[in-house]
Design an enzyme around this catalytic site. Structure first.
Site, PDB file in Angstrom:
ATOM      1  N   ASP A 135     -29.088   6.000  -8.545  1.00 16.17           N
ATOM      2  CA  ASP A 135     -27.936   5.139  -8.266  1.00 16.17           C
ATOM      3  C   ASP A 135     -28.054   3.726  -8.842  1.00 16.17           C
ATOM      4  OD1 ASP A 135     -30.025   4.443  -6.643  1.00 16.17           O
ATOM      5  OD2 ASP A 135     -28.963   4.604  -4.751  1.00 16.17           O
ATOM      6  N   HIS A 136     -29.284   3.229  -8.974  1.00 14.92           N
ATOM      7  CA  HIS A 136     -29.433   1.817  -9.350  1.00 14.92           C
ATOM      8  C   HIS A 136     -29.359   1.562 -10.855  1.00 14.92           C
ATOM      9  CE1 HIS A 136     -30.716   1.332  -5.204  1.00 14.92           C
ATOM     10  NE2 HIS A 136     -30.923   0.043  -5.371  1.00 14.92           N
ATOM     11  N   ARG A 142     -25.413  -8.349  -0.091  1.00 15.01           N
ATOM     12  CA  ARG A 142     -26.312  -9.452  -0.485  1.00 15.01           C
ATOM     13  C   ARG A 142     -25.606 -10.376  -1.457  1.00 15.01           C
ATOM     14  NH1 ARG A 142     -31.773  -6.191  -0.514  1.00 15.01           N
ATOM     15  NH2 ARG A 142     -32.008  -6.484   1.723  1.00 15.01           N
ATOM     16  N   SER A 192     -35.099  -7.321  -0.412  1.00 10.57           N
ATOM     17  CA  SER A 192     -35.292  -5.906  -0.716  1.00 10.57           C
ATOM     18  C   SER A 192     -36.693  -5.406  -0.397  1.00 10.57           C
ATOM     19  CB  SER A 192     -35.024  -5.687  -2.190  1.00 10.57           C
ATOM     20  OG  SER A 192     -36.170  -6.009  -2.940  1.00 10.57           O
ATOM     21  N   ASP A 248     -35.978   1.501   0.166  1.00 12.33           N
ATOM     22  CA  ASP A 248     -34.852   0.616  -0.086  1.00 12.33           C
ATOM     23  C   ASP A 248     -34.537  -0.068   1.233  1.00 12.33           C
ATOM     24  OD1 ASP A 248     -32.473   0.402  -2.359  1.00 12.33           O
ATOM     25  OD2 ASP A 248     -31.861  -0.125  -0.312  1.00 12.33           O
ATOM     26  N   ARG A 302     -38.490  -3.895  -2.720  1.00 13.04           N
ATOM     27  CA  ARG A 302     -39.173  -3.608  -3.991  1.00 13.04           C
ATOM     28  C   ARG A 302     -40.616  -4.104  -3.979  1.00 13.04           C
ATOM     29  NH1 ARG A 302     -34.947  -7.614  -6.912  1.00 13.04           N
ATOM     30  NH2 ARG A 302     -33.672  -6.307  -5.584  1.00 13.04           N
TER      31      ARG A 302
HETATM   32  C1  MIC Z   1     -31.307  -4.176  -3.120  1.00  7.97           C
HETATM   33  O1  MIC Z   1     -30.256  -3.992  -2.527  1.00  7.97           O
HETATM   34  O2  MIC Z   1     -31.848  -5.274  -3.240  1.00  7.97           O
HETATM   35  C2  MIC Z   1     -32.003  -2.971  -3.718  1.00  7.97           C
HETATM   36  C3  MIC Z   1     -31.920  -3.087  -5.176  1.00  7.97           C
HETATM   37  O3  MIC Z   1     -31.353  -1.797  -3.326  1.00  7.97           O
HETATM   38  C4  MIC Z   1     -33.445  -3.011  -3.208  1.00  7.97           C
HETATM   39  C5  MIC Z   1     -34.352  -2.033  -3.766  1.00  7.97           C
HETATM   40  C6  MIC Z   1     -34.828  -2.388  -5.124  1.00  7.97           C
HETATM   41  O4  MIC Z   1     -35.130  -3.510  -5.426  1.00  7.97           O
HETATM   42  O5  MIC Z   1     -34.933  -1.457  -5.901  1.00  7.97           O
HETATM   43  C7  MIC Z   1     -33.580  -2.911  -1.705  1.00  7.97           C
HETATM   44  O6  MIC Z   1     -32.675  -3.216  -0.995  1.00  7.97           O
HETATM   45  O7  MIC Z   1     -34.671  -2.566  -1.214  1.00  7.97           O
HETATM   46 FE1  SF4 Z   2     -27.411  -0.307  -4.136  1.00  7.96          FE
HETATM   47 FE2  SF4 Z   2     -28.959  -1.957  -2.691  1.00  7.96          FE
HETATM   48 FE3  SF4 Z   2     -26.466  -2.646  -3.439  1.00  7.96          FE
HETATM   49 FE4  SF4 Z   2     -26.788  -0.776  -1.645  1.00  7.96          FE
HETATM   50  S1  SF4 Z   2     -27.378  -2.912  -1.448  1.00  7.96           S
HETATM   51  S2  SF4 Z   2     -25.371  -0.704  -3.368  1.00  7.96           S
HETATM   52  S3  SF4 Z   2     -28.621   0.268  -2.367  1.00  7.96           S
HETATM   53  S4  SF4 Z   2     -28.214  -2.272  -4.750  1.00  7.96           S
END
Ligand code: MIC
Ligand code: SF4
Length: 778
Positions: free
Chosen positions: A107-108, A467, A664, A172, A666
Site C-alpha cells: 500500500d505504501h 498525520r 510511525s 505500522d 518505522r
Molecule cells: C505512517 O503513517 O507514518 C506510516 C508510513 O504508515 C508508518 C509506517 C512507515 O513508516 O512505514 C507508520 O505509521 O508506522
Molecule cells: Fe498509509 Fe500510514 Fe497514511 Fe494510513 S496513516 S494511509 S497506513 S501512510
C-alpha cells in the site's frame, strides 16, 4: 524468558477465533480466582493473551509502568515498506515458516500522480523487485499476500482479519485501527514482528488505562473523527504514551464499527499503545456484512469476554470519581454536544472547533486559500464516510457547482472502491470535480507528485488523514495540512477557503443564488446491497514452499541482505561527539523521512542517507538536517557527518527533546543511526515504539534525570557515558560532558531497560539474540 515455539500451524480464522476465546475464558477465570478483581476489556484481552510463564500470584504481577508482560499475539500484519526489513530480519532467524498467521499488504509504495489505475500500474513496474521479494517470501514462509491495489493495510485487516477479543501486532503505527472491531491491535517495529513470526512471545510494558466515557449521539456535522480530534486536543501528542484508551458508555454503541475504527486508528496520534471499543451490535453487523458470520456467532456466545464487567460502567455513570478504581484517567464526552473539529497545521493536537478556525487563521497568519483537498486514507474511507462525503457533493451538484480546488479521493480498499463505484458515491464526487487515486497511502505518506507547486511555496491543504507533520504529504515543509472529517473536507473544498464554515457560511449556486450546505444525512455503515466481491487481489501461501525461491540481487539498490550489528565491546562510551541536538518536535518523519525515501526501505545502506534530514538543529537557528562536523568545523548534512565519523571508527550520540520519535513505527529511524555508528540517544522523553526500536537495534535509549540538563549539552562537547558494565534495571547512569572551555559537568541519565532488554544492548541487537537462539535450537 521468551520461548520459541517450533510448531507451525496454519489456521482458518474461525478456528483461530474459537481457540482464542477458549484461551481467554481459561486465563481470565484463573486470574479472577487469584485476584478477585473487576476487569476492563483491555485487561481481559491482555490477560487472555499472557504467555505460559505469567504468574498471577504476586501483587505486582500487572502493574502499569512497572511490569513487563509477555504476550502471544494471534496475528501479525506487515505493510510493504516496514515489511521488507521485518522479512529480512525474519529470514536471518532461519525458519521455514511463520509461527503465527501473518499477512503482507502492498500500500505504501504507490505514488499518486494521475489517477488510481495508471498509478498502480506504474508502481507495479517501478517496484517490481520489491513486490517480487514480498510475494515470494510470503508464498515461501506461509504469509497471505495482498497485492498492490488491494488496499491499505488497516482497512484490509478490518475487512478480513480483525476480530473482537483478539491481539494483533502490526508494523505500522495505525494498526490500532482494528480496535474498532474490539481487537487489541498494536503498532510495533519490524523486529518485534519478526520475533513473533518466529514463535517468540512479545513483550510489552504493562500499560496504563485511559477511559473515555461516551454518552449521547453524534449529530449534524459531527462525526467519529471529531471524537478523536477532541480527545487529541485534550491528551496532546504524548498524552497516551504507554496507555491503552478504552472507550465505553452508552454513546459507544451509537457509533458504527468503521467509525470506531477511525477513532482507534488515530489513537496513534496521541502516542497510545492502542485503543479499543467493547464488542457490540455494530461490530456484529460489520462482521456479518464482511462475510464473517461464524465469527459473529462465536463473539455473541462470549460477550462477557469481549466487554468490560458491567459494574464498571454502572459505578462510573453513578459517580465519575469511581473511575479511579479502573482507569488512570477518565475523559467524558457527550457526543450530542460535540462540534466538528479541524486540527493543524504540523501537529494533530492543535485543535479547534471549525467555528473558531477563522479567528485562528487571522491570529496566526495561516494561508486561507486551499490548494488541494484530499479525502480517504486508512483513517477515513469507510462506506459511511464516503456516503456522507457524497451527500455533501450531491447538494453541490444540485446547485450546479463544483469544488473551487482540486479534490483527491483515496479509497481504503478495493472492496470499498468497487462498492462506492457501484452505489454511485464515486460518481457524485467526480461530478463536483474529484479525482480518484489508487487504493493506497499515496499523499498521506509523501507519495504525491505535485510538479505544479513551486519550490518553497507555502500552501494550505485540507485532508481527512491522520498525520500532518511538516514535509509529510508532499515532502515540502511549507505545506500546511489541516485535518478534519471527510464531509467537512468536501465542504471546505467547495468553499475554497480554510476559513469557510459550513455551519455559518453560504455558497453561491450556478444561478447566482446563495445557499447553505445541510449537514450530511446519517449514512449506512453497510451498503444495502452488501459489499461488492472483489477478486485477484490476494495470493495465498504456496502449497510447495520449498520450491519457492526468495531472491535478493547483490547489486540491487532496493534490497540488501542484513548483516548482524557488532556486539558491544564491553567498554564505556568515551568522549563521543554529538551528531545532532534536535529542538522541538522530532517525529520519525524527521529522523527518517518517507516520500522519495520509501523506495529504499529494504536497503539499509541507501536509506541511511536520509538520517535526520528533517530534524531541527537546536544549535543553529533555522538549520534543518545539517549541523557542525566537529572534525572539520564545516556545516554539513547529518548523514554525511555520520558517515565521516563512522569511517574514522568514531561513535556519536543524538540529543532529543520531548516525545522524541513520535509518530510511525518505522524502525529505520533506529536502524540507520545504529548502522552509522550511533551509541546512544539521550532525550527529554521518548515515544513508545521508537524507544523500543532503539533498544532492539542496540542503541542505548536514555532520558535526562533532570530534563533541564538538555540545555547543558553544547555543540562542541564530547560526551562520556560511564559504568556501562554495571547497567541495571531502574539504576541511573552517569554521563560526563566535556565542554571545549575545559569545564566538565556530570549529569545523571535514566532508562527503562529490563534485564532481558539489557541483553539486546550487550549482544549488539535483539536480532543477534534471536539468531543465536535459533542456531542452538536447530
Ligand atoms: C505512517 O503513517 O507514518 C506510516 C508510513 O504508515 C508508518 C509506517 C512507515 O513508516 O512505514 C507508520 O505509521 O508506522
Ligand atoms: Fe498509509 Fe500510514 Fe497514511 Fe494510513 S496513516 S494511509 S497506513 S501512510
Amino acid at each position: 524468558m521468551s520461548t520459541i515455539t517450533p510448531k507451525i500451524e496454519v489456521e482458518t480464522t474461525p478456528n483461530l477465533v474459537a481457540k482464542v476465546y477458549e484461551k481467554l475464558q481459561h486465563k481470565i477465570s484463573t486470574f479472577r480466582k487469584a485476584m478477585h478483581r473487576t476487569l476492563t476489556i483491555c485487561e481481559k484481552i491482555l490477560i487472555g493473551h499472557l504467555d505460559g510463564s505469567a504468574d498471577f500470584s504476586s501483587d505486582d504481577a500487572l502493574v502499569a509502568g512497572k511490569t513487563y508482560v509477555l504476550l502471544n499475539p494471534d496475528r501479525v500484519a506487515l505493510q510493504d515498506v516496514t515489511g521488507q526489513m521485518t522479512i529480512l530480519q525474519f529470514m536471518l532467524a532461519g525458519l521455514n515458516r511463520t509461527a503465527v498467521p501473518t499477512t503482507v499488504h502492498c500500500d505504501h509504495l504507490i505514488q499518486a500522480r494521475i489517477e488510481g489505475e495508471s498509478d498502480t500500474k506504474a508502481a507495479i513496474y517501478e517496484n517490481n523487485e520489491v513486490y517480487q521479494f514480498l510475494e515470494s517470501a510470503s508464498r515461501k514462509y506461509g504469509m497471505g499476500f495482498w497485492k498492490p491495489g488491494a488496499g491499505i493495510i488497516h482497512q484490509v485487516v478490518l475487512e478480513n482479519y480483525a476480530f473482537p477479543g483478539g491481539l494483533m501486532i502490526g508494523t505500522d503505527s495505525h494498526t490500532p485501527n482494528a480496535g474498532g472491531l474490539g481487537m487489541l491491535a498494536i503498532g510495533v517495529g519490524g523486529l518485534d514482528a519478526a520475533e513473533v513470526m518466529a514463535g517468540m512471545s512479545w513483550e510489552l510494558s504493562y500499560p496504563k488505562r485511559i477511559g473515555v466515557y461516551l454518552t449521547g449521539e453524534l449529530n449534524r456535522w459531527a462525526s467519529p473523527k471529531d471524537v478523536i480530534l477532541f480527545v487529541a486536543s485534550k491528551l496532546t501528542v504524548s498524552g497516551g504514551t504507554n496507555a491503552i484508551i478504552e472507550y465505553f458508555g452508552p454513546g459507544a454503541a451509537a457509533i458504527s464499527c468503521t467509525g470506531k475504527a477511525t477513532i482507534t486508528n488515530m489513537g496513534a496520534e496521541i502516542g497510545a499503545t492502542c485503543s479499543v471499543f467493547p464488542y457490540d451490535k455494530r461490530m456484529e453487523k460489520y462482521l456479518r456484512a464482511t462475510g464473517r458470520r461464524s465469527i459473529a456467532d462465536l463473539a455473541n456466545k462470549h460477550v462477557n469476554l469481549l466487554t468490560q464487567d458491567p459494574q464498571i460502567e454502572k459505578e462510573i455513570s453513578e459517580n465519575q470519581k469511581n473511575s479511579i478504581n479502573y482507569f488512570d484517567q477518565l475523559i467524558e464526552i457527550d457526543l450530542s454536544n460535540l462540534e466538528p473539529y479541524i486540527v493543524g497545521p504540523h501537529t494533530p493536537d492543535l485543535a479547534r472547533p471549525i467555528s473558531k478556525m477563522g479567528e485562528d487563521i487571522k491570529k496566526n497568519n495561516y494561508l486561507d486559500t486551499i490548494s488541494v483537498a484530499l479525502i480517504g486514507s486508512c483513517t477515513n474511507s469507510s462506506y459511511e464516510d464516503m456516503s456522507r462525503a457524497a451527500d455533501v457533493a450531491e447538494q453541490a451538484r444540485e446547485k450546479g457547482i463544483k469544488t473551487k480546488v482540486p479534490l483527491q479521493v483515496t479509497p481504503g480498499s478495493e472492496m470499498i472502491r468497487a462498492t462506492i463505484e457501484r452505489d454511485g458515491q464515486i460518481q457524485l464526487l467526480k461530478d463536483i470535480g474529484a479525482n480518484v487515486l489508487a487504493n493506497a497511502c499515496g499523499p498521506c505518506i509523501g507519495q504525491w507528485s505535485r510538479p505544479e507547486l513551486k519550490q518553497g511555496e507555502s500552501n494550505t491543504i485540507v485532508t481527512s488523514y491522520n498525520r500532518n507533520f511538516p514535509g509529510r504529504n508532499d515532502g515540502r515543509r511549507e505545506t500546511m495540512n489541516f485535518i478534519s472529517s471527510p464531509e467537512l473536507v468536501i465542504a471546505l473544498a467547495l468553499g475554497g477557503r480554510l476559513s469557510f464554515s459550513p455551519l455559518a457560511d453560504e455558497l453561491t449556486a450556478s444561478d447566482g443564488t446563495k445557499f447553505k450546505l445541510k449537514p450530511p444525512k446519517i449514512a449506512p455503515e453497510i451498503p444495502e446491497k452488501g459489499f461488492k466481491d472483489v477478486t485477484d487481489i490476494y495470493v495465498a501461501p504456496a502449497d510447495d514452499p520449498v520450491s519457492v525461491e526468495v531472491t535478493i540481487n547483490k547489486d540491487s539498490d532496493r534490497l540488501q541482505k542484513l548483516e548482524p550489528f557488532p556486539k558491544w565491546d564491553g567498554t564505556d562510551f568515551e568522549k563521543l561527539p554529538i551528531l545532532a541536538k534536535v529542538s522541538g518536535k522530532c517525529t520519525t518523519d524527521h529522523i527518517s523521512p518517507a516520500g522519495p525515501w520509501l523506495k529504499y526501505r529494504g536497503h539499509l545502506d541507501k536509506i541511511s542517507d536520509n538520517l535526520l534530514l528533517g530534524a531541527v538543529n537546536a544549535y543553529r537557528d533555522g538549520e534543518v538536517g545539517s549541523g557542525k562536523n566537529t572534525l572539520n568545523c564545516k556545516i554539513e548534512s547529518f548523514p554525511h557527518i555520520a558517515r565521516e565519523y563512522k569511517k574514522r571508527g568514531l561513535k556519536w550520540i543524538i540529543v532529543g527533546d520531548n516525545n522524541y520519535g513520535e509518530g510511525s513505527s518505522r524502525e529505520h529511524a533506529a536502524m540507520t543511526p545504529r548502522y552509522l555508528g550511533c551509541a546512544a540517544v539521550i532525550a527529554r522523553s521518548f515515544a513508545r515504539i521508537h524507544e523500543t526500536n532503539l533498544k532492539k537495534q542496540g542503541v542505548l535509549a536514555f532520558t535526562f534525570a533532570d530534563p533541564s540538563d538538555y540545555s547543558k549539552m553544547l555543540e562542541d562537547d564530547r560526551i562520556s557515558i560511564i559504568g556501562l558494565n554495571n547497567l541495571k534495571p531502574r539504576k541511573s547512569v552517569n554521563c560526563i560532558l566535556y565542554h571545549v572551555d575545559g569545564r566538565e559537568e556530570e549529569i545523571s541519565l535514566r532508562h527503562s531497560y529490563n534485564e532481558s532488554q539489557l541483553e539486546w544492548f550487550r549482544a549488539g541487537s535483539a536480532l543477534n539474540i534471536l539468531h543465536s537462539m535459533e542456531q542452538t535450537s536447530l
